[in-house]
Design an enzyme around this catalytic site. Structure first.
Site, mmCIF file in Angstrom:
data_model
loop_
_atom_site.group_PDB
_atom_site.id
_atom_site.type_symbol
_atom_site.label_atom_id
_atom_site.label_comp_id
_atom_site.label_asym_id
_atom_site.label_seq_id
_atom_site.Cartn_x
_atom_site.Cartn_y
_atom_site.Cartn_z
ATOM 1 N N TRP A 64 1.054 -1.576 -0.677
ATOM 2 C CA TRP A 64 -0.040 0.202 0.046
ATOM 3 C C TRP A 64 0.752 1.006 0.038
ATOM 4 O O TRP A 64 0.838 2.449 -0.811
ATOM 5 C CB TRP A 64 -0.465 -0.023 1.322
ATOM 6 C CG TRP A 64 -1.723 1.109 1.069
ATOM 7 C CD1 TRP A 64 -2.212 1.642 2.304
ATOM 8 C CD2 TRP A 64 -2.775 1.463 -0.085
ATOM 9 N NE1 TRP A 64 -3.466 2.462 2.124
ATOM 10 C CE2 TRP A 64 -3.855 2.240 0.550
ATOM 11 C CE3 TRP A 64 -2.627 1.287 -1.431
ATOM 12 C CZ2 TRP A 64 -4.851 3.170 -0.594
ATOM 13 C CZ3 TRP A 64 -3.533 1.937 -2.017
ATOM 14 C CH2 TRP A 64 -4.678 2.752 -1.723
ATOM 15 N N GLY B 213 -10.869 2.855 2.614
ATOM 16 C CA GLY B 213 -11.422 3.060 1.252
ATOM 17 C C GLY B 213 -11.241 1.466 0.990
ATOM 18 O O GLY B 213 -10.206 0.951 0.726
ATOM 19 N N SER C 132 -9.647 -0.182 -2.022
ATOM 20 C CA SER C 132 -8.727 0.408 -2.744
ATOM 21 C C SER C 132 -7.489 -0.664 -2.573
ATOM 22 O O SER C 132 -6.463 -0.704 -1.553
ATOM 23 C CB SER C 132 -8.015 1.295 -2.039
ATOM 24 O OG SER C 132 -7.827 1.968 -0.642
ATOM 25 N N ALA D 186 -3.718 -2.383 -3.374
ATOM 26 C CA ALA D 186 -2.898 -1.583 -3.919
ATOM 27 C C ALA D 186 -2.377 -2.419 -5.246
ATOM 28 O O ALA D 186 -2.332 -2.001 -5.925
ATOM 29 C CB ALA D 186 -1.256 -1.904 -2.204
ATOM 30 N N LYS E 85 -13.791 -4.523 9.464
ATOM 31 C CA LYS E 85 -14.074 -5.298 7.918
ATOM 32 C C LYS E 85 -13.105 -6.532 7.765
ATOM 33 O O LYS E 85 -13.499 -7.807 7.933
ATOM 34 C CB LYS E 85 -14.572 -4.363 6.482
ATOM 35 C CG LYS E 85 -13.464 -3.424 6.386
ATOM 36 C CD LYS E 85 -12.025 -3.668 5.446
ATOM 37 C CE LYS E 85 -10.455 -3.027 5.511
ATOM 38 N NZ LYS E 85 -9.656 -4.680 4.577
ATOM 39 N N ASP F 122 -15.399 -0.858 1.423
ATOM 40 C CA ASP F 122 -14.409 -1.215 2.150
ATOM 41 C C ASP F 122 -15.178 -3.387 2.907
ATOM 42 O O ASP F 122 -13.883 -4.240 2.299
ATOM 43 C CB ASP F 122 -13.990 -1.136 3.183
ATOM 44 C CG ASP F 122 -12.309 -0.827 3.332
ATOM 45 O OD1 ASP F 122 -11.434 -1.729 2.216
ATOM 46 O OD2 ASP F 122 -11.278 -0.848 3.971
ATOM 47 N N SER G 121 -7.360 -10.037 -1.111
ATOM 48 C CA SER G 121 -7.823 -9.564 0.748
ATOM 49 C C SER G 121 -6.377 -10.763 0.961
ATOM 50 O O SER G 121 -6.838 -11.744 0.599
ATOM 51 C CB SER G 121 -9.175 -9.687 0.626
ATOM 52 O OG SER G 121 -9.211 -9.858 2.095
ATOM 53 N N ASN H 259 -6.873 -11.035 4.435
ATOM 54 C CA ASN H 259 -7.419 -11.423 5.164
ATOM 55 C C ASN H 259 -8.778 -12.868 4.719
ATOM 56 O O ASN H 259 -8.636 -13.691 5.072
ATOM 57 C CB ASN H 259 -8.603 -10.051 5.983
ATOM 58 C CG ASN H 259 -7.619 -9.438 6.547
ATOM 59 O OD1 ASN H 259 -7.395 -9.709 7.874
ATOM 60 N ND2 ASN H 259 -7.646 -8.327 6.145
#
Length: 341
Positions: free
Chosen positions: A12, A134, A136, A138, A189, A242, A252, A254
Site C-alpha cells: 500500500w 476505503g 482500495s 494496492a 471489515k 471496503d 485480500s 484477510n
C-alpha cells in the site's frame, strides 16, 4: 510542490508513493530492509509486494527515517497498525508540529484498544491528522485502475487539503468528518473478511457470504456508533464499500488467510502462506475486547475470535450463528425506526 515522506514500503505504501509521484510529487519512501531497498533501486520494482509495477525515479527509497521525515509537508503512515506507535515514537524527534500526519493503516492496537488517530494524538498531540480509507487494493491502485476512497479529519481544511493531495484522474477522494467511524470501518471489515474467507474455505456458497457481509456490517456499525462514530459512515466507502472488496477479492490477505483456516490450516500456517501482514487477526482480538468493554452484541466477531484464539471448530461456529434466537431485522438496520406491528 509539497514534499511527502511515506513511512512504510509494503504494497500500500508503495502504491501510494507511485500514485503521488505520477502527480509530480517527490516522495521519500522509507523501509527498514536494506536488501529490499537495494533491489528496488536496481530494478525500480518492489518485487516482494508489487511485482511487475515500475516505481518512478522521483520515489526515493531509503532507510533513513530522519531524511524521510525532515522538511516534509506531509508524512504518510503506511506501516501495519501494530507498528504505528513504535515508528512514531522513533521518529518523533524529527517531526515538527506543522507537519500533517496522514494515516493509511487499518487496525486497532491490541494492548490499548486505541485506533491510530488516538495513538497519533497521544504521541504527537500538536499535529493535524487525516485518515485515508476505503475499497482500495494496492495491486489495482498501483496499476492505475479506477478507485474511490474517503479521507476523514475533524478539520475540514485538513480533509480537503489531503483530498487535493491524493486526488488523481483514476483515484477519486471524498471527505468525511467522522474520523472514528472511518477508522473503525477500515479495521473491522478485516474481521468480517476473515469470516468470509473461512466460509469459502469450508465450501459454503454465495448465500452464506452475503449473510456474513450483511450482518457483519451491522456489527461494525453497532460498535462504531457506541464508540462515537456516525451510523451513516458504515454505509459508505469506509464501511460497506471496503467490506465488499475485502470479502470478495483474492487480493485480500484477510480473505486468503480465512480460506486457509476454513480448509483446516492452523493460524500460524495460514499467516505463513499468505506471506504478508494479515491485519484482521490482531484486529479480531481488539474488536472482541471492545465489544466486551462497550457491551455490544457482535456474534460473528465473537465466533471468529473463538476460532482464532481458542481453536474452536469452525463448523460449530456456523451452527452457533445459525441457531441464535430469532430477531426482527429492522431493529438493527434503522437507528430511528419505530416498529409498530
Amino acid at each position: 510542490m509539497d514534499k511527502i515522506g511515506m513511512i512504510g514500503g509494503g504494497s500500500w505504501g508503495t502504491a501510494l508513493a507511485i500514485l503521488l509521484s505520477k502527480k509530480g510529487y517527490n516522495v521519500d519512501l522509507w523501509l527498514r530492509n536494506q536488501k529490499q531497498i537495494d533491489e528496488i533501486r536496481l530494478t525500480r520494482e518492489n518485487v516482494k509486494y508489487l511485482p511487475g509495477v515500475i516505481i518512478p525515479t522521483n520515489v526515493n527509497v531509503t532507510n533513513d527515517l530522519e531524511k524521510t521525515i525532515s522538511n516534509k509537508d506531509v508524512i504518510v503512515i503506511s506501516v501495519p497498525s501494530h507498528g504505528v506507535r513504535e515508528v512514531l515514537t522513533e521518529g518523533k524527534k524529527y517531526i515538527k508540529p506543522n507537519q500533517l500526519i496522514v494515516n493509511v493503516a487499518k487496525g486497532i492496537e491490541n494492548e490499548s484498544l486505541m485506533t491510530v488517530s488516538q495513538i497519533v494524538k497521544e504521541v504527537l498531540p500538536e499535529n493535524k491528522y487525516a485518515m485515508l480509507s476505503g475499497p482500495s487494493h494496492a495491486e489495482e491502485v498501483a496499476r492505475d485502475l479506477p478507485t474511490t476512497v474517503v479521507v476523514a479529519s475533524s478539520d475540514r481544511q485538513v480533509a480537503e487539503y489531503t483530498q487535493d493531495t491524493f486526488m488523481a484522474p483514476k483515484f477519486r477522494v471524498y471527505t468525511n468528518p467522522d474520523v472514528i467511524g472511518v477508522e473503525l470501518g477500515g479495521a473491522l471489515k478485516n474481521v468480517i473478511a476473515l469470516g468470509a474467507g473461512i466460509s469459502d474455505g469450508l465450501g459454503y456458497g454465495d448465500n452464506t457470504k452475503a449473510a456474513l457481509m450483511t450482518r457483519g456490517s451491522i456489527e461494525m456499525a453497532r460498535l462504531g456508533v457506541k464508540m462515537g462514530g456516525n451510523y451513516e459512515t458504515f454505509a459508505g466507502l469506509a464501511g460497506i464499500g471496503d467490506l465488499i472488496v475485502t470479502c470478495t477479492s483474492m487480493h485480500s490477505r484477510n480473505r486468503r488467510a480465512g480460506i486457509l483456516i476454513g480448509q483446516g490450516e492452523t493460524l500460524e500456517n495460514a499467516i505463513s502462506k499468505v506471506g504478508m501482514v494479515v491485519e484482521g487477526i490482531r484486529t479480531t482480538k481488539s474488536a472482541y475486547e471492545l465489544s466486551q468493554k462497550y457491551e455490544v452484541v457482535m456474534p460473528i466477531t465473537q465466533e471468529i475470535y473463538q476460532v482464532l484464539y481458542s481453536a474452536k471448530d469452525v463448523k460449530n461456529s456456523v451452527v452457533n450463528l445459525m441457531l441464535r434466537d430469532r430477531k426482527h431485522e429492522m431493529e438493527d438496520i434503522s437507528q430511528n425506526l419505530d416498529i409498530n406491528w
